[in-house]
Design an enzyme around this catalytic site. Structure first.
Site, PDB file in Angstrom:
ATOM      1  N   ARG A   1       0.696  -1.420  -0.038  1.00  0.00           N
ATOM      2  CA  ARG A   1       0.103  -0.129   0.104  1.00  0.00           C
ATOM      3  C   ARG A   1       0.374   1.291  -0.137  1.00  0.00           C
ATOM      4  NH1 ARG A   1      -1.388   1.727   4.580  1.00  0.00           N
ATOM      5  NH2 ARG A   1      -2.782  -0.408   5.430  1.00  0.00           N
TER       6      ARG A   1
ATOM      7  N   TYR B   1     -16.789  18.646 -13.319  1.00  0.00           N
ATOM      8  CA  TYR B   1     -17.099  16.746 -13.930  1.00  0.00           C
ATOM      9  C   TYR B   1     -18.135  16.197 -12.973  1.00  0.00           C
ATOM     10  CZ  TYR B   1     -16.194  12.543 -14.400  1.00  0.00           C
ATOM     11  OH  TYR B   1     -17.209  10.218 -14.466  1.00  0.00           O
TER      12      TYR B   1
ATOM     13  N   ASP C   1      -7.552  19.820 -13.375  1.00  0.00           N
ATOM     14  CA  ASP C   1      -7.922  18.366 -14.002  1.00  0.00           C
ATOM     15  C   ASP C   1      -7.463  18.290 -15.796  1.00  0.00           C
ATOM     16  OD1 ASP C   1      -9.466  16.648 -15.410  1.00  0.00           O
ATOM     17  OD2 ASP C   1     -10.775  16.663 -13.776  1.00  0.00           O
TER      18      ASP C   1
ATOM     19  N   LYS D   1      -9.239   7.206 -19.193  1.00  0.00           N
ATOM     20  CA  LYS D   1      -9.587   8.510 -20.084  1.00  0.00           C
ATOM     21  C   LYS D   1      -8.064   8.462 -21.595  1.00  0.00           C
ATOM     22  CE  LYS D   1     -12.644   9.330 -17.849  1.00  0.00           C
ATOM     23  NZ  LYS D   1     -13.993  10.092 -17.402  1.00  0.00           N
TER      24      LYS D   1
HETATM   25  C1  LIG Z   1     -13.550  10.822 -16.022  1.00  0.00           C
HETATM   26  C2  LIG Z   1     -13.179  11.364 -15.436  1.00  0.00           C
HETATM   27  C3  LIG Z   1     -12.906  11.523 -13.702  1.00  0.00           C
HETATM   28  C4  LIG Z   1     -13.231  10.735 -13.237  1.00  0.00           C
HETATM   29  O1  LIG Z   1     -12.274   9.668 -13.288  1.00  0.00           O
HETATM   30  P1  LIG Z   1     -12.700   8.139 -13.012  1.00  0.00           P
HETATM   31  O2  LIG Z   1     -11.224   7.661 -13.501  1.00  0.00           O
HETATM   32  O3  LIG Z   1     -13.855   7.352 -13.560  1.00  0.00           O
HETATM   33  O4  LIG Z   1     -12.740   7.896 -11.502  1.00  0.00           O
HETATM   34  C5  LIG Z   1     -12.447  12.938 -13.393  1.00  0.00           C
HETATM   35  N1  LIG Z   1     -12.065  14.148 -13.795  1.00  0.00           N
HETATM   36  C6  LIG Z   1     -12.255  14.271 -15.605  1.00  0.00           C
HETATM   37  C7  LIG Z   1     -12.330  15.508 -16.776  1.00  0.00           C
HETATM   38  C8  LIG Z   1     -12.937  13.168 -16.279  1.00  0.00           C
HETATM   39  O5  LIG Z   1     -13.352  12.362 -17.830  1.00  0.00           O
END
Ligand SMILES: *Cc1c(COP(=O)(O)O)cnc(C)c1O
Length: 397
Positions: free
Chosen positions: A45, A97, A169, A194
């Site tokens: 961890r 988001y 982000d 993504k």
């Molecule tokens: C998908 C997404 C998230 C969340 O990520 P997960 O991997 O689904 O927890 C946060 N910010 C943006 C811009 C996203 O597209």
């Protein structure tokens, strides 16, 4: 060094064996020679060599000091919020988001953290909305699903002047296109689910801190809270990153072509894509990123859920699914999917119209993607014409 070369060679050769691919250390613990004497790892961890390789790679790519890999993008976001204390305020982009909105408002609201939302595409709004208690400014650029662009360098100056952190982000752009830390941000987060993973086969999150002090705090939070990424998923993200530059280039080229084509389609009303000169912050996007990404949204002249449903259920290549950034093209209807939990009036005023369709443009041949959209839009248009004809016939009688 060019980005392509930098990305490929950020992935290390294994020092012990010479393995060209990073080994997967599928282990929970590490044998110690004497209590506290180890080879840099004690319990998985706290640290794992495969995860550590990914953390070093993302730190290098974002040009920061420390990377930390989490079990999801939201776990990464959660760790950043845990830097704050009760009574602190977050100033966040209004088109945030949905999952981050839920976490900030419904979870951290209970612990005395307040969030103010503002349209950060206009820097003046940020300047006016910061308060003495603002400890964290949170932006996404581009945003989801209306592809709003905020000026990272200008907002970083405001954050610095108010002695608060700026977190970006960077999920939609990826470090292949945009490096927020170089523009003055303190923290970058990613949903590696993504573009970084890139193959729609995992859930992962990453945080990169600009300096070691902040990085150490985030590592401490991760070890204390436990939301780590597994060795296998760390390996998959590393494998995705190997082709990041190549994929993102093609996503951008395909998306630009699709956006341009949509603009001239008679059934389409608005097209949202930062690469179009008609985009309100096209110049800012051009200044701070090397490309405009793979996500395109559009609305229909017949602004109804029914018309959008007709489109999203009649494509063959674009698969109807949430998420984005993978090899295969996806599309979704935010009003009935990702943004369903937001009351209709609030959703519409945030620019998410009833007919808004979001595309994650994949890596197929772009002519095939355009033909696919043309077919689905044609069906939606003829359905609308049929309804209009019926209405007129009804009026006549
Ligand atoms: C998908 C997404 C998230 C969340 O990520 P997960 O991997 O689904 O927890 C946060 N910010 C943006 C811009 C996203 O597209």
């Amino acid at each position: 060094m060019s980005t392509a070369t930098q990305i490929i060679h950020s992935i290390p050769v294994d020092a012990q064996t010479g393995a060209i691919a990073v080994p997967i250390y599928q282990t929970s613990t590490f044998v110690q020679e004497a209590p506290g004497v180890n080879k840099g790892y004690d319990y998985a961890r706290s640290g794992n060599p495969t995860r550590a390789a990914l953390e070093d790679i993302i730190a290098k790519l974002e040009e920061g000091s420390t990377g930390v890999a989490f079990g999801s993008g939201l776990a990464a976001i959660d760790a950043v919020v845990k830097l704050l204390e009760s009574g602190d305020e977050i100033l966040a982009v209004d088109d945030i988001y949905g999952g981050a909105f839920r976490l900030f408002t419904h979870i951290y609201g209970k612990f005395g953290i307040k969030v103010n939302y503002t349209d950060t595409t206009n820097v003046e709004n940020v300047f006016n909305a910061v308060t003495p208690n603002t400890k964290l400014i949170w932006i996404e650029t581009p945003t989801n699903p209306t592809l709003k662009i905020s000026d990272i360098a200008a907002i970083a100056k405001i954050a610095k002047a108010h002695n608060c952190l700026l977190c970006v982000d960077n999920t939609f752009a990826s470090p292949a296109l945009q490096k927020p830390l170089k523009l003055g941000a303190d923290i970058v987060v990613h949903s590696a689910t993504k573009y970084l993973g890139g193959h729609s086969d995992l859930i992962a999150g990453l945080v990169v801190a600009k300096n070691k002090e902040l990085g150490d705090k985030l590592k401490y939070i991760q070890n204390a809270s436990g939301a780590i990424l597994s060795p296998f998923d760390s390996w998959l993200v590393i494998r995705g990153i190997e082709t990041l530059n190549l994929r993102v280039k093609q996503h951008c080229a395909n998306a630009q072509a699709v956006a341009g084509w949509l603009q001239q389609h008679p059934a389409v009303d608005k097209v949202y894509y930062p690469g179009l000169t008609s985009h309100i912050n096209h110049q800012v996007a051009k200044k701070q990123s090397k490309g405009f990404g793979g996500v395109v949204s559009f609305t229909l002249k017949n602004d109804s859920e029914q018309a959008a449903t007709k489109v999203v259920t009649n494509t063959r290549l674009f698969k109807l699914a949430e998420s984005l950034g993978g090899v295969k093209s996806l599309l979704c209807h935010p009003a009935q999917m990702t943004h369903k939990s937001i009351p209709a009036e609030k959703r519409r005023s945030a620019g998410v119209a009833d007919s808004l369709v979001r595309l994650s443009v994949g890596l197929e041949e772009v002519e095939d993607l355009i033909a696919d959209l043309d077919h689905a839009l044609g069906l939606a248009t003829s359905a609308a014409e049929a309804v209009a004809a019926q209405t007129i016939a009804g009026v006549d009688r």
